[in-house]
Enzyme design. Structure first.
Site, PDB file in Angstrom:
ATOM      1  N   LYS A  63       8.506 -10.090  17.409  1.00 57.46           N
ATOM      2  CA  LYS A  63       9.749  -9.679  16.733  1.00 57.46           C
ATOM      3  C   LYS A  63       9.572  -9.763  15.221  1.00 57.46           C
ATOM      4  CE  LYS A  63      12.657 -11.135  20.580  1.00 57.46           C
ATOM      5  NZ  LYS A  63      13.464 -12.209  21.185  1.00 57.46           N
TER       6      LYS A  63
ATOM      7  N   GLN B 162      15.857 -17.956  19.599  1.00 57.40           N
ATOM      8  CA  GLN B 162      15.008 -17.549  20.718  1.00 57.40           C
ATOM      9  C   GLN B 162      15.336 -18.391  21.954  1.00 57.40           C
ATOM     10  OE1 GLN B 162      12.770 -14.980  20.879  1.00 57.40           O
ATOM     11  NE2 GLN B 162      12.451 -15.485  23.023  1.00 57.40           N
TER      12      GLN B 162
ATOM     13  N   ASP C 181      21.702 -10.614  18.492  1.00 60.19           N
ATOM     14  CA  ASP C 181      21.399 -10.613  19.925  1.00 60.19           C
ATOM     15  C   ASP C 181      22.647 -10.286  20.755  1.00 60.19           C
ATOM     16  OD1 ASP C 181      18.841 -10.840  20.840  1.00 60.19           O
ATOM     17  OD2 ASP C 181      18.815 -13.026  20.942  1.00 60.19           O
TER      18      ASP C 181
END
Ligand code: NAP
Length: 291
Positions: free
Chosen positions: A60, A104, A127
């Site tokens: 990412k 994460q 997200d």
């Protein structure tokens, strides 16, 4: 709607579509942010030393830099307390130079993930996993959407798959994929059915689908008996096996029945990162409209 017929199955090249989206983001960033120090910034937070998470985060961050976005990273040890992780998220939340924040997942056992995720301000929630973002999606209001399901919609759009009025079946109801997927399809006027582990006759349900999105996390769950001839099949599942990555769909069986299908790897996976970049730019634009 015409009755679909069987024929050669077209592979949906998610890797190529994701490359195109990433190039578009990079061109947009280069045009609008000539000073790289003022480009939209993604802050990633990694807690612990799970090797798979380390690889995902590295991928990412590389994609962020390649798109000309700014990359900020915070790594905390597996022993970090809830308060320590919360303090890092709060600092990034308060920093006007940070456009988006990604925690994460999974985080080490013992930490409360939902309450940590909810410290991310809705405007920086790239997200799309906070309670506030889920609420905006459920109400059909504008907001940042989870990357994997929005990547699936982008794939379907790139392929010109009609969604309005189509019968869509989503297998899986997780917060990360299945649930937001169903809501995004509903927003696009599909007639949506959600199947899960308690669904009585899965094949009977999935055979009604013009668009079948499988996110069950069960290798090879879906075979020939589950797919209506001509259907578009999106395989979200990712499983590491000794012979490489596989999905939730037995592709060899479905070939020649499905109209279109995503491969694993090279289907949905690359789209998730592409949509993270899109969300980071969106977050920056929403924070400074009219820039
Ligand atoms: P998850 O949280 O484990 O959820 C799985 C869902 O599938 C649950 O709702 C479960 O039902 C349902 N399910 C399980 N077995 C089933 C069965 N036999 N029949 C019907 N439904 C069944 O998984 P997830 O996070 O949504 O991820 C799903 C898959 O996508 C995983 O393989 C994951 O690695 C992959 N993934 C890929 C990407 C990507 O970028 N490509 C991103 C995220 C996830 P219940 O609710 O009843 O338990």
């Amino acid at each position: 709607m015409p009755i679909p017929t069987a024929g050669p199955t077209v592979l949906i090249d998610g890797a190529a579509i994701a490359r195109r989206i990433r190039a578009e983001v990079a061109a947009d960033v280069a045009a609008r942010f000539p000073d790289p120090d003022r480009a939209p910034t993604l802050a990633t937070v990694l807690v612990g030393d799970d090797p798979a998470s380390a690889v995902y985060i590295a991928n990412k961050r590389r994609a962020v830099r390649e798109a000309g976005l700014r990359d900020e990273h915070r790594a905390l040890p597996a022993t970090a307390s809830q308060a320590q992780v919360a303090a890092v998220l709060d600092e990034l939340a308060a920093d006007p130079g940070v456009s988006g924040i990604l925690l994460q997942l999974p985080i080490p056992a013992g930490l409360d993930a939902p309450s940590l995720i909810d410290r991310i301000p809705v405007g920086k929630d790239v997200d799309g996993l906070t309670t506030a973002s889920a609420g905006l999606l459920a109400r059909g209001e504008a907001g940042l959407r989870p990357c994997t399901p929005s990547g699936v919609i982008a794939l379907l759009d790139a392929e010109g798959v009609p969604l309005a009025g189509a019968s869509a079946v989503v297998v899986g109801r997780s917060e990360l994929v299945g649930r937001p997927m169903a809501q995004l399809l509903l927003q696009r006027d599909a007639t949506v059915t959600v199947a899960h582990s308690r669904t009585r006759d899965l094949a009977e349900v999935t055979r009604t689908a013009d668009v079948l999105v499988v996110a069950a996390g069960r290798p090879g769950l879906i075979g020939a008996e589950h797919v209506r001839p001509g259907a578009t099949v999106i395989d979200v599942g990712i499983h590491r096996t000794p012979s490489g990555l596989t999905g939730d769909v037995r592709r060899a069986e479905v070939d020649g029945i499905a109209g279109r299908i995503t491969p694993v790897p090279g289907g949905v996976g690359p789209m998730t990162i592409a949509m993270l970049l899109v969300n980071t730019v969106r977050a920056a634009d929403r924070a400074a409209p009219g820039r």
